[in-house]
Design a protein around this motif. Structure first.
Motif, PDB file in Angstrom:
ATOM      1  N   UNK A   1       0.823  -1.199   0.000  1.00  0.00           N
ATOM      2  CA  UNK A   1       0.000   0.000   0.000  1.00  0.00           C
ATOM      3  C   UNK A   1       0.862   1.256   0.000  1.00  0.00           C
ATOM      4  N   UNK A   2       0.352   2.297  -0.653  1.00  0.00           N
ATOM      5  CA  UNK A   2       1.086   3.568  -0.704  1.00  0.00           C
ATOM      6  C   UNK A   2       1.296   4.100   0.700  1.00  0.00           C
ATOM      7  N   UNK A   3       2.512   4.549   0.948  1.00  0.00           N
ATOM      8  CA  UNK A   3       2.818   5.136   2.244  1.00  0.00           C
ATOM      9  C   UNK A   3       3.157   4.142   3.333  1.00  0.00           C
ATOM     10  N   UNK A   4       3.027   2.823   3.028  1.00  0.00           N
ATOM     11  CA  UNK A   4       3.334   1.822   4.055  1.00  0.00           C
ATOM     12  C   UNK A   4       4.838   1.711   4.239  1.00  0.00           C
ATOM     13  N   UNK A   5       5.302   1.486   5.459  1.00  0.00           N
ATOM     14  CA  UNK A   5       6.742   1.314   5.681  1.00  0.00           C
ATOM     15  C   UNK A   5       7.189  -0.034   5.137  1.00  0.00           C
ATOM     16  N   UNK A   6       7.787  -0.034   3.963  1.00  0.00           N
ATOM     17  CA  UNK A   6       8.056  -1.278   3.275  1.00  0.00           C
ATOM     18  C   UNK A   6       8.971  -2.201   4.066  1.00  0.00           C
ATOM     19  N   UNK A   7       9.853  -1.647   4.878  1.00  0.00           N
ATOM     20  CA  UNK A   7      10.746  -2.499   5.645  1.00  0.00           C
ATOM     21  C   UNK A   7       9.987  -3.345   6.656  1.00  0.00           C
ATOM     22  N   UNK A   8       8.767  -2.927   7.022  1.00  0.00           N
ATOM     23  CA  UNK A   8       7.996  -3.676   7.999  1.00  0.00           C
ATOM     24  C   UNK A   8       7.162  -4.765   7.349  1.00  0.00           C
ATOM     25  N   UNK A   9       7.127  -4.812   6.023  1.00  0.00           N
ATOM     26  CA  UNK A   9       6.319  -5.801   5.321  1.00  0.00           C
ATOM     27  C   UNK A   9       7.132  -7.068   5.163  1.00  0.00           C
TER      28      UNK A   9
ATOM     29  N   UNK B   1      20.097 -16.310 -15.349  1.00  0.00           N
ATOM     30  CA  UNK B   1      19.311 -15.131 -14.968  1.00  0.00           C
ATOM     31  C   UNK B   1      20.202 -14.212 -14.141  1.00  0.00           C
ATOM     32  N   UNK B   2      20.288 -12.946 -14.553  1.00  0.00           N
ATOM     33  CA  UNK B   2      21.192 -11.987 -13.914  1.00  0.00           C
ATOM     34  C   UNK B   2      20.428 -10.719 -13.562  1.00  0.00           C
ATOM     35  N   UNK B   3      20.154 -10.475 -12.261  1.00  0.00           N
ATOM     36  CA  UNK B   3      19.545  -9.197 -11.886  1.00  0.00           C
ATOM     37  C   UNK B   3      20.628  -8.121 -11.753  1.00  0.00           C
ATOM     38  N   UNK B   4      20.667  -7.205 -12.701  1.00  0.00           N
ATOM     39  CA  UNK B   4      21.641  -6.117 -12.596  1.00  0.00           C
ATOM     40  C   UNK B   4      21.164  -5.057 -11.609  1.00  0.00           C
ATOM     41  N   UNK B   5      19.907  -5.137 -11.204  1.00  0.00           N
ATOM     42  CA  UNK B   5      19.337  -4.246 -10.186  1.00  0.00           C
ATOM     43  C   UNK B   5      18.246  -5.008  -9.466  1.00  0.00           C
ATOM     44  N   UNK B   6      18.128  -4.811  -8.157  1.00  0.00           N
ATOM     45  CA  UNK B   6      17.091  -5.491  -7.391  1.00  0.00           C
ATOM     46  C   UNK B   6      17.525  -6.878  -6.947  1.00  0.00           C
ATOM     47  N   UNK B   7      16.600  -7.591  -6.308  1.00  0.00           N
ATOM     48  CA  UNK B   7      16.855  -8.931  -5.786  1.00  0.00           C
ATOM     49  C   UNK B   7      15.802  -9.875  -6.343  1.00  0.00           C
TER      50      UNK B   7
ATOM     51  N   UNK C   1      19.291 -14.262   6.569  1.00  0.00           N
ATOM     52  CA  UNK C   1      20.045 -13.583   5.517  1.00  0.00           C
ATOM     53  C   UNK C   1      19.193 -13.392   4.269  1.00  0.00           C
ATOM     54  N   UNK C   2      18.391 -14.385   3.909  1.00  0.00           N
ATOM     55  CA  UNK C   2      17.451 -14.220   2.797  1.00  0.00           C
ATOM     56  C   UNK C   2      16.541 -13.027   3.055  1.00  0.00           C
ATOM     57  N   UNK C   3      15.987 -12.996   4.248  1.00  0.00           N
ATOM     58  CA  UNK C   3      15.058 -11.926   4.618  1.00  0.00           C
ATOM     59  C   UNK C   3      15.744 -10.566   4.564  1.00  0.00           C
ATOM     60  N   UNK C   4      17.020 -10.524   4.989  1.00  0.00           N
ATOM     61  CA  UNK C   4      17.724  -9.240   5.003  1.00  0.00           C
ATOM     62  C   UNK C   4      17.920  -8.692   3.599  1.00  0.00           C
ATOM     63  N   UNK C   5      18.221  -9.551   2.638  1.00  0.00           N
ATOM     64  CA  UNK C   5      18.379  -9.092   1.259  1.00  0.00           C
ATOM     65  C   UNK C   5      17.086  -8.482   0.727  1.00  0.00           C
ATOM     66  N   UNK C   6      15.986  -9.095   1.093  1.00  0.00           N
ATOM     67  CA  UNK C   6      14.685  -8.606   0.614  1.00  0.00           C
ATOM     68  C   UNK C   6      14.356  -7.260   1.247  1.00  0.00           C
ATOM     69  N   UNK C   7      14.621  -7.112   2.543  1.00  0.00           N
ATOM     70  CA  UNK C   7      14.345  -5.841   3.206  1.00  0.00           C
ATOM     71  C   UNK C   7      15.240  -4.727   2.672  1.00  0.00           C
ATOM     72  N   UNK C   8      16.510  -5.022   2.447  1.00  0.00           N
ATOM     73  CA  UNK C   8      17.415  -4.009   1.897  1.00  0.00           C
ATOM     74  C   UNK C   8      16.959  -3.580   0.503  1.00  0.00           C
TER      75      UNK C   8
END
Length: 305
Positions: free
Chosen positions: A11-19, A66-72, A241-248
């Motif tokens: 949702x717009x305005x939601x703190x994405x790190x908390x999702x 598959x190579x993500x040059x940006x994002x995870x 560690x998986x979770x940390x990559x997603x939050x970052x």
């Protein structure tokens, strides 16, 4: 037919790190969908996925890089999940059913190789499951050169095959990265895993988690070793560690990510992250872009008179 792409924006305005990260997509068999569809690969691709956009279960008759040059990217198979940080790559063997999910705006470049291609030399690449790879400067430039649409269209068949052979040679000498989070089959381990996926910072011991899922600590410990090939502390550390990559990737700060992943001190998180990925979470979150290609400049003409 291409697999379904499913954007899943917060949702717009939601703190994405908390999702929390979305749970792993169910396998087609578990979902009652039968065998996954075959997706044809006609050559290199370059596409952008939005935050949490998913590509549903499918498989290819060719090997896919598959190579993500940006994002995870997270890659799911029946056996587990792999997380692919930016500037890394994952080789998905031909015939292996899989699904993708992007975290953060993700630019995904792909190459395809015939099933008959021999990619083994060091034994780092698996033929039964994906392998996450370190990508050196040469391999990265070849992936970009082959997947950029306009330059690729102007190349001759011989030039394209030469670049493809360079990519194959590089893949034969790459280092595999230990970024698999195995998925257990036992219902009690799955229930325990669901609790920690929902809250990676959950501090409960294996005995306390066992009480919640109806199994003893000894039974769960034995099951972890038998089904995922690692101890419970190792599996939980990998999940965090998986979770940390997603939050970052979603924009969380290093300190907030450390807290959300259950680290008592940010320094402990930084050290664990560095040990696993070879860089700090701060540099991972805000990587320096690869150096631009430099166009040689003409020497100025000498002035007359």
């Amino acid at each position: 037919m291409s697999p379904t792409r499913q954007p899943d924006q917060p949702p717009a305005g939601a703190p994405r790190a908390a999702v929390p990260p979305a749970p792993s997509p169910p396998s087609p068999a578990a979902d009652g969908g039968g065998a996954p569809p075959r997706q044809r690969l006609d050559g290199p691709t370059d596409r952008t996925l939005t935050h949490r956009e998913r590509i549903d279960w499918h498989f290819h008759d060719q090997h896919q890089l598959v190579h993500p040059s940006r994002g995870v990217l997270r890659i799911f198979t029946a056996g587990g999940a792999w997380v692919v940080p930016p500037h890394r790559a994952v080789l998905i063997p031909a015939g292996v059913a899989h699904a993708h999910q992007a975290h953060g705006s993700t630019r995904m470049r792909t190459l395809a190789f015939p099933r008959s291609t021999d990619l083994q030399r060091t034994g780092a690449l698996r033929t039964d499951r994906p392998t996450v790879l370190a990508v050196g400067p040469l391999l990265r430039e070849v992936i970009v050169a082959l997947s950029d649409a306009e330059p690729a269209a102007a190349r001759s068949t011989r030039q394209r095959r030469t670049l493809e052979q360079v990519a194959i040679d590089e893949l034969r000498r790459v280092d595999a990265l230990p970024l698999l989070l195995p998925t257990p089959a036992d219902d009690r381990l799955r229930a325990l895993g669901a609790l920690l996926h929902d809250d990676p910072a959950d501090p409960r011991s294996l005995a306390e988690l066992g009480a919640a899922v109806g199994a003893s600590e000894r039974t769960l410990s034995r099951l972890f070793h038998r089904e995922v090939g690692m101890s419970f502390p190792q599996w939980r550390a990998q999940l965090r560690l998986h979770h940390s990559l997603i939050l970052l990737a979603a924009g969380s700060t290093v300190t907030a990510t450390a807290t959300a992943c259950g680290y008592a001190h940010t320094s402990a998180f930084v050290e664990a992250f560095r040990h696993a990925f070879g860089t700090t979470p701060g540099r991972h979150r805000d990587p320096a872009p690869p150096p631009d290609r430099v166009t040689p400049r003409r020497s100025p003409r000498p002035r007359s008179g």
